[in-house]
Motif scaffolding. Structure first.
Motif, mmCIF file in Angstrom:
data_model
loop_
_atom_site.group_PDB
_atom_site.id
_atom_site.type_symbol
_atom_site.label_atom_id
_atom_site.label_comp_id
_atom_site.label_asym_id
_atom_site.label_seq_id
_atom_site.Cartn_x
_atom_site.Cartn_y
_atom_site.Cartn_z
ATOM 1 N N THR A 1 0.803 -1.223 0.000
ATOM 2 C CA THR A 1 0.000 0.000 0.000
ATOM 3 C C THR A 1 0.838 1.277 0.000
ATOM 4 O O THR A 1 0.288 2.373 -0.108
ATOM 5 C CB THR A 1 -0.913 0.012 1.233
ATOM 6 O OG1 THR A 1 -0.116 -0.075 2.417
ATOM 7 C CG2 THR A 1 -1.882 -1.170 1.183
ATOM 8 N N GLN A 2 2.121 1.172 0.128
ATOM 9 C CA GLN A 2 2.964 2.358 0.222
ATOM 10 C C GLN A 2 3.276 2.921 -1.161
ATOM 11 O O GLN A 2 3.319 2.203 -2.151
ATOM 12 C CB GLN A 2 4.271 2.025 0.954
ATOM 13 C CG GLN A 2 4.076 1.747 2.439
ATOM 14 C CD GLN A 2 5.373 1.394 3.123
ATOM 15 O OE1 GLN A 2 6.128 0.563 2.635
ATOM 16 N NE2 GLN A 2 5.641 2.036 4.259
ATOM 17 N N SER A 3 3.494 4.258 -1.169
ATOM 18 C CA SER A 3 3.887 4.957 -2.383
ATOM 19 C C SER A 3 5.390 5.132 -2.358
ATOM 20 O O SER A 3 5.952 5.700 -1.414
ATOM 21 C CB SER A 3 3.191 6.321 -2.464
ATOM 22 O OG SER A 3 3.593 7.011 -3.622
ATOM 23 N N VAL A 4 6.043 4.647 -3.397
ATOM 24 C CA VAL A 4 7.499 4.603 -3.441
ATOM 25 C C VAL A 4 7.988 5.507 -4.568
ATOM 26 O O VAL A 4 7.388 5.547 -5.649
ATOM 27 C CB VAL A 4 7.998 3.158 -3.653
ATOM 28 C CG1 VAL A 4 9.520 3.112 -3.656
ATOM 29 C CG2 VAL A 4 7.447 2.246 -2.572
ATOM 30 N N VAL A 5 9.070 6.228 -4.307
ATOM 31 C CA VAL A 5 9.669 7.084 -5.318
ATOM 32 C C VAL A 5 10.240 6.204 -6.429
ATOM 33 O O VAL A 5 11.043 5.304 -6.175
ATOM 34 C CB VAL A 5 10.766 7.964 -4.707
ATOM 35 C CG1 VAL A 5 11.499 8.746 -5.795
ATOM 36 C CG2 VAL A 5 10.163 8.920 -3.690
ATOM 37 N N LEU A 6 9.800 6.462 -7.655
ATOM 38 C CA LEU A 6 10.233 5.664 -8.801
ATOM 39 C C LEU A 6 11.575 6.135 -9.337
ATOM 40 O O LEU A 6 12.489 5.337 -9.549
ATOM 41 C CB LEU A 6 9.168 5.710 -9.900
ATOM 42 C CG LEU A 6 9.519 5.024 -11.219
ATOM 43 C CD1 LEU A 6 9.720 3.532 -10.994
ATOM 44 C CD2 LEU A 6 8.433 5.274 -12.250
ATOM 45 N N THR A 7 11.719 7.423 -9.582
ATOM 46 C CA THR A 7 12.965 7.978 -10.106
ATOM 47 C C THR A 7 13.349 9.203 -9.291
ATOM 48 O O THR A 7 12.486 9.907 -8.755
ATOM 49 C CB THR A 7 12.822 8.390 -11.582
ATOM 50 O OG1 THR A 7 11.737 9.331 -11.712
ATOM 51 C CG2 THR A 7 12.536 7.178 -12.464
ATOM 52 N N GLY A 8 14.628 9.477 -9.220
ATOM 53 C CA GLY A 8 15.117 10.644 -8.496
ATOM 54 C C GLY A 8 15.471 10.364 -7.064
ATOM 55 O O GLY A 8 15.868 11.283 -6.333
ATOM 56 N N GLY A 9 15.360 9.095 -6.616
ATOM 57 C CA GLY A 9 15.672 8.789 -5.231
ATOM 58 C C GLY A 9 17.118 9.023 -4.875
ATOM 59 O O GLY A 9 17.440 9.272 -3.706
ATOM 60 N N GLY A 10 18.004 8.968 -5.850
ATOM 61 C CA GLY A 10 19.411 9.178 -5.551
ATOM 62 C C GLY A 10 19.742 10.594 -5.125
ATOM 63 O O GLY A 10 20.801 10.836 -4.552
ATOM 64 N N PHE A 11 18.825 11.560 -5.378
ATOM 65 C CA PHE A 11 19.054 12.954 -4.989
ATOM 66 C C PHE A 11 18.338 13.323 -3.692
ATOM 67 O O PHE A 11 18.406 14.458 -3.264
ATOM 68 C CB PHE A 11 18.591 13.891 -6.109
ATOM 69 C CG PHE A 11 19.256 13.635 -7.421
ATOM 70 C CD1 PHE A 11 20.527 14.127 -7.674
ATOM 71 C CD2 PHE A 11 18.628 12.880 -8.399
ATOM 72 C CE1 PHE A 11 21.148 13.886 -8.888
ATOM 73 C CE2 PHE A 11 19.238 12.639 -9.612
ATOM 74 C CZ PHE A 11 20.504 13.136 -9.859
ATOM 75 N N LEU A 12 17.632 12.384 -3.093
ATOM 76 C CA LEU A 12 16.839 12.684 -1.896
ATOM 77 C C LEU A 12 17.601 12.332 -0.630
ATOM 78 O O LEU A 12 18.545 11.535 -0.627
ATOM 79 C CB LEU A 12 15.526 11.885 -1.933
ATOM 80 C CG LEU A 12 14.487 12.274 -2.992
ATOM 81 C CD1 LEU A 12 13.295 11.338 -2.939
ATOM 82 C CD2 LEU A 12 14.042 13.720 -2.802
ATOM 83 N N HIS A 13 17.126 12.951 0.458
ATOM 84 C CA HIS A 13 17.604 12.622 1.797
ATOM 85 C C HIS A 13 16.388 12.361 2.672
ATOM 86 O O HIS A 13 15.270 12.787 2.355
ATOM 87 C CB HIS A 13 18.458 13.757 2.383
ATOM 88 C CG HIS A 13 19.708 14.012 1.615
ATOM 89 N ND1 HIS A 13 19.760 14.835 0.501
ATOM 90 C CD2 HIS A 13 20.972 13.523 1.786
ATOM 91 C CE1 HIS A 13 20.986 14.870 0.028
ATOM 92 N NE2 HIS A 13 21.752 14.079 0.780
ATOM 93 N N ASP A 14 16.619 11.679 3.738
ATOM 94 C CA ASP A 14 15.523 11.345 4.651
ATOM 95 C C ASP A 14 14.870 12.623 5.175
ATOM 96 O O ASP A 14 15.550 13.517 5.696
ATOM 97 C CB ASP A 14 16.073 10.512 5.814
ATOM 98 C CG ASP A 14 14.962 9.876 6.626
ATOM 99 O OD1 ASP A 14 13.875 9.650 6.064
ATOM 100 O OD2 ASP A 14 15.179 9.604 7.822
ATOM 101 N N GLY A 15 13.531 12.738 5.008
ATOM 102 C CA GLY A 15 12.785 13.895 5.479
ATOM 103 C C GLY A 15 12.562 14.971 4.442
ATOM 104 O O GLY A 15 11.895 15.976 4.733
#
Length: 368
Positions: free
Chosen positions: A339-353
């Motif tokens: 049921t969770q929504s997961v980041v498909l692309t661009g996760g390598g540029f994200l940080h927690d929060g």
């Protein structure tokens, strides 16, 4: 009183400048915050059927390779009709030895056979007359026995002559080298005009043009591989061929690996060749599990993560454990729920929060 007035005016001017500067910085900060929000696409884990597979490596070899040689010695090879790569049918003429000497021998033995037949015919007539005169006293018992014995000897000599003729005919047939089965000629040592010895190899034949893969598997996986399971091998040119496990060798090799013999259907023989070393997988079963596109998985410090979005579009970095991979999809064993929504692309540029913005196209795909 003038110094106090000047101090008050100066304080008011400083306060006004500070307010104006602060307002300007606040106006500039808000757009900067908007520009720092990363736009991402999202996806949801999907249930998929994952195959349980065993990785294997090995060579492609001929299913059965027949050795075709000569059964005669001392004869000259006068005809060769095939070469390496020739496709032949069962019983097709491959080569022929000079039959002249054997044909002459056959004529001689046929003459001896005719002589033996005449001798036997005469001996049997004499035996019949002697038997009819046994009780008349015209011939003694010893003479009658001699005639009967001569008839039996003549019959045995006739059988021997017939056997020699049949043996010579067999040798004459052996001057013609025939294909024992349909297939492809894989080797040729026959040379026109050469004199071969009995048992010399002339050709090698890949029976029925069937190839198989001798897939080497680890001893730990031996219990998972059974005859009838499907297998896929990748050829050096990148193409893939499918086959079926025919049998598993009962003994391990010197490298402590087991060999599974994977046979291929006839239509794949054109793209593969004996001697190729290929890698592949043997399908041992299937199970259901969660699947995510491989772009959703971020590797940091040797560990795998995915970014999950909450209702406020805040990304949370979640450690995940992955399993099998097929194409661009990876199996997720733990860390994510359907049921969770997961980041498909661009996760390598994200940080927690981090707060993100989801594109409309991605929202529509997620809804579908």
């Amino acid at each position: 009183m003038r110094p106090a007035i000047y101090v008050g005016v100066a304080s008011a001017l400083v306060a006004a400048i500070v307010m104006i500067t602060g307002a300007g910085e606040a106006d500039d900060a808000e757009p900067a915050t908007d520009q720092s929000v990363l736009t991402v696409q999202t996806t949801s884990p999907q249930l998929a059927e994952w195959r349980d597979e065993v990785v294997a490596h090995g060579s492609i070899v001929a299913w059965h390779e027949a050795t075709i040689g000569t059964e005669l010695g001392g004869l000259r090879l006068i005809e060769v009709h095939v070469d390496v790569g020739s496709r032949v049918l069962a019983g097709e003429l491959l080569a022929r030895f000079d039959p002249a000497s054997i044909e002459a021998e056959l004529r001689e033995r046929n003459a001896a056979l005719a002589e033996a037949e005449a001798a036997m015919s005469e001996a049997e007539e004499n035996a019949k007359r002697a038997e009819s005169l046994r009780n008349t006293g015209a011939l003694s018992s010893q003479e009658v026995t001699q005639y009967l014995t001569r008839a039996q000897t003549a019959r045995a000599q006739l059988d021997s002559a017939r056997a020699r003729v049949e043996s010579t005919r067999l040798r004459l047939r052996q001057t013609r080298v025939l294909a024992p089965d349909a297939g492809v000629i894989s080797a040729r040592t026959a040379t026109l005009g050469s004199v071969a010895g009995a048992g010399d190899e002339l050709f090698r034949l890949v029976r029925q043009n069937r190839l198989e893969w001798q897939a080497q598997i680890a001893a730990a996986d031996l219990g998972r591989v059974q005859p009838g399971q499907k297998a896929t091998a990748t050829l050096p040119d990148g193409s893939m061929i499918e086959g079926t496990v025919r049998q598993v060798a009962p003994l391990l090799t010197q490298n402590l690996t087991a060999i599974a013999f994977v046979e291929f259907p006839p239509e794949v023989q054109l793209s593969s060749r004996a001697g190729m070393f290929v890698s592949g997988r043997i399908v041992t079963g299937a199970s259901t599990g969660l699947s995510l596109p491989s772009t959703s998985i971020v590797v940091r410090d040797g560990r795998e993560y995915a970014f999950v979005l909450d209702n406020n579009l805040v990304a949370t970095q979640v450690p995940v454990r992955t399993g099998r991979r097929i194409g661009e999809h990876v199996e997720v064993l733990s860390g994510i729920t359907p049921t969770q929504s997961v980041v498909l692309t661009g996760g390598g540029f994200l940080h927690d929060g981090d707060r993100v913005r989801v594109t409309a196209a991605a929202e529509q795909r997620a809804a579908r």
